[in-house]
Design a protein around this motif. Structure first.
Motif, PDB file in Angstrom:
ATOM      1  N   SER A  22      13.721  72.820 -64.422  1.00 23.82           N
ATOM      2  CA  SER A  22      12.873  73.889 -63.908  1.00 23.82           C
ATOM      3  C   SER A  22      11.996  73.376 -62.761  1.00 23.82           C
ATOM      4  N   LEU A  23      11.443  72.174 -62.910  1.00 27.47           N
ATOM      5  CA  LEU A  23      10.652  71.572 -61.840  1.00 27.47           C
ATOM      6  C   LEU A  23      11.509  71.376 -60.592  1.00 27.47           C
ATOM      7  N   ASP A  56      12.730  72.572 -55.254  1.00 25.92           N
ATOM      8  CA  ASP A  56      13.906  72.311 -54.426  1.00 25.92           C
ATOM      9  C   ASP A  56      14.075  70.817 -54.152  1.00 25.92           C
ATOM     10  N   LEU A  57      14.210  70.048 -55.236  1.00 25.92           N
ATOM     11  CA  LEU A  57      14.393  68.606 -55.125  1.00 25.92           C
ATOM     12  C   LEU A  57      15.147  68.085 -56.339  1.00 25.92           C
ATOM     13  N   ILE A  58      15.590  66.842 -56.239  1.00 24.07           N
ATOM     14  CA  ILE A  58      16.243  66.158 -57.358  1.00 24.07           C
ATOM     15  C   ILE A  58      15.373  64.961 -57.729  1.00 24.07           C
ATOM     16  N   VAL A  59      14.903  64.926 -58.962  1.00 20.39           N
ATOM     17  CA  VAL A  59      14.072  63.820 -59.443  1.00 20.39           C
ATOM     18  C   VAL A  59      14.950  62.576 -59.600  1.00 20.39           C
ATOM     19  N   PRO A  60      14.554  61.437 -59.035  1.00 19.56           N
ATOM     20  CA  PRO A  60      15.346  60.207 -59.171  1.00 19.56           C
ATOM     21  C   PRO A  60      15.555  59.822 -60.642  1.00 19.56           C
ATOM     22  N   ALA A  61      16.665  59.131 -60.884  1.00 24.86           N
ATOM     23  CA  ALA A  61      17.078  58.828 -62.257  1.00 24.86           C
ATOM     24  C   ALA A  61      16.045  58.012 -63.024  1.00 24.86           C
ATOM     25  N   ASP A  62      15.361  57.082 -62.361  1.00 25.41           N
ATOM     26  CA  ASP A  62      14.397  56.252 -63.090  1.00 25.41           C
ATOM     27  C   ASP A  62      13.174  57.065 -63.510  1.00 25.41           C
ATOM     28  N   VAL A  63      12.738  57.979 -62.648  1.00 21.01           N
ATOM     29  CA  VAL A  63      11.607  58.852 -62.985  1.00 21.01           C
ATOM     30  C   VAL A  63      12.016  59.828 -64.081  1.00 21.01           C
ATOM     31  N   ARG A  64      13.214  60.386 -63.952  1.00 20.04           N
ATOM     32  CA  ARG A  64      13.742  61.303 -64.967  1.00 20.04           C
ATOM     33  C   ARG A  64      13.805  60.609 -66.331  1.00 20.04           C
ATOM     34  N   ALA A  65      14.300  59.385 -66.360  1.00 24.03           N
ATOM     35  CA  ALA A  65      14.423  58.647 -67.622  1.00 24.03           C
ATOM     36  C   ALA A  65      13.060  58.474 -68.281  1.00 24.03           C
ATOM     37  N   PHE A  66      12.032  58.146 -67.471  1.00 28.35           N
ATOM     38  CA  PHE A  66      10.685  58.001 -68.025  1.00 28.35           C
ATOM     39  C   PHE A  66      10.219  59.299 -68.667  1.00 28.35           C
ATOM     40  N   ASN A  77      14.777  68.150 -70.840  1.00 27.74           N
ATOM     41  CA  ASN A  77      15.656  68.269 -69.683  1.00 27.74           C
ATOM     42  C   ASN A  77      15.461  69.627 -69.008  1.00 27.74           C
ATOM     43  N   ASP A  78      15.249  70.678 -69.809  1.00 22.49           N
ATOM     44  CA  ASP A  78      15.011  72.009 -69.244  1.00 22.49           C
ATOM     45  C   ASP A  78      13.750  72.024 -68.381  1.00 22.49           C
ATOM     46  N   GLN A  79      12.685  71.327 -68.822  1.00 22.99           N
ATOM     47  CA  GLN A  79      11.463  71.257 -68.029  1.00 22.99           C
ATOM     48  C   GLN A  79      11.709  70.542 -66.701  1.00 22.99           C
ATOM     49  N   PRO A 101       1.580  64.878 -66.319  1.00 27.32           N
ATOM     50  CA  PRO A 101       2.586  65.672 -67.028  1.00 27.32           C
ATOM     51  C   PRO A 101       3.325  66.567 -66.033  1.00 27.32           C
ATOM     52  N   LEU A 102       4.568  66.900 -66.354  1.00 30.53           N
ATOM     53  CA  LEU A 102       5.389  67.710 -65.452  1.00 30.53           C
ATOM     54  C   LEU A 102       4.697  68.998 -65.033  1.00 30.53           C
ATOM     55  N   GLY A 103       3.961  69.616 -65.939  1.00 30.79           N
ATOM     56  CA  GLY A 103       3.300  70.882 -65.645  1.00 30.79           C
ATOM     57  C   GLY A 103       2.274  70.802 -64.526  1.00 30.79           C
TER      58      GLY A 103
END
Length: 198
Positions: free
Chosen positions: A44-45, A50-60, A39-41, A97-99
């Motif tokens: 940080s992204l 300056d955005l909010i990742v949608p819930a379905d993408v976040r869950a993945f 969740n911290d990663q 990957p998030l990075g």
């Protein structure tokens, strides 16, 4: 909030089906799936871009930090490197990957944001190679298109889609279990324990 929960649950259910199929039919691909992001990663992204990742993408991402090890999304440094398995989605795409997403964010999807739409927030999440010049993005721009996938390419403006990431994963899972083409295109095949679409 209900739509967020529903989308997250749909993504998780679809991805669980995909993983079960991989474990049974494409063990090399399954074994190279990465561990979850934190969740911290994710936070940080979001702060950095300056955005909010949608819930379905976040869950993945809280289940898997992409569809293959981070090394699959870097250019191979030697001939000894194993063949990448992270590009397991139709069209030879993989969830990065998030990075890697921050640098892809400054790639082809940035043109409109930098020129005409400063509030635009298209987050590239899939690619066909380590450059991140071709693939799919999720619209993180507040408003009507939030959460929808679109396509991007180096020489073309991004095109908005109509499906969510959760819907996309569900369609992939259905194609795998039915052994059929994905959207009238490539069909799933397994070679040496690796999933490929052709």
């Amino acid at each position: 909030m209900t739509n967020d929960r529903t989308g997250a649950e749909q993504a998780l259910a679809a991805w669980a089906r995909i993983e079960a199929w991989l474990q049974e039919h494409a063990p090399c691909t399954f074994q190279r799936l990465p561990p979850p992001a934190t969740n911290d990663q994710l936070c940080s992204l979001e702060q950095g871009l300056d955005l909010i990742v949608p819930a379905d993408v976040r869950a993945f991402y809280l289940v898997r930090n992409g569809t293959g090890p981070a090394s699959d999304f870097d250019w191979a440094s030697s001939r000894e490197a194993p063949e990448p398995t992270g590009y397991l989605l139709p069209g030879g795409e993989g969830v990065g990957p998030l990075g890697h997403l921050g640098s892809w964010f400054e790639g082809p999807v940035a043109a409109e944001r930098l020129d005409d739409e400063p509030g635009q927030r298209y987050l590239p999440i899939t690619t066909i190679d380590p450059d991140g010049f071709y693939g799919s993005f999720v619209d993180c721009t507040p408003g009507q298109g939030y959460g929808l996938l679109g396509d991007y390419a180096e020489a073309n403006p991004p095109s908005r889609g109509r499906a969510t990431f959760a819907t996309y994963l569900t369609e992939i899972a259905d194609a795998l279990y039915e052994g059929r083409d994905f959207r009238d295109d490539d069909a799933p095949h397994v070679t040496d324990g690796r999933l490929e679409w052709r």
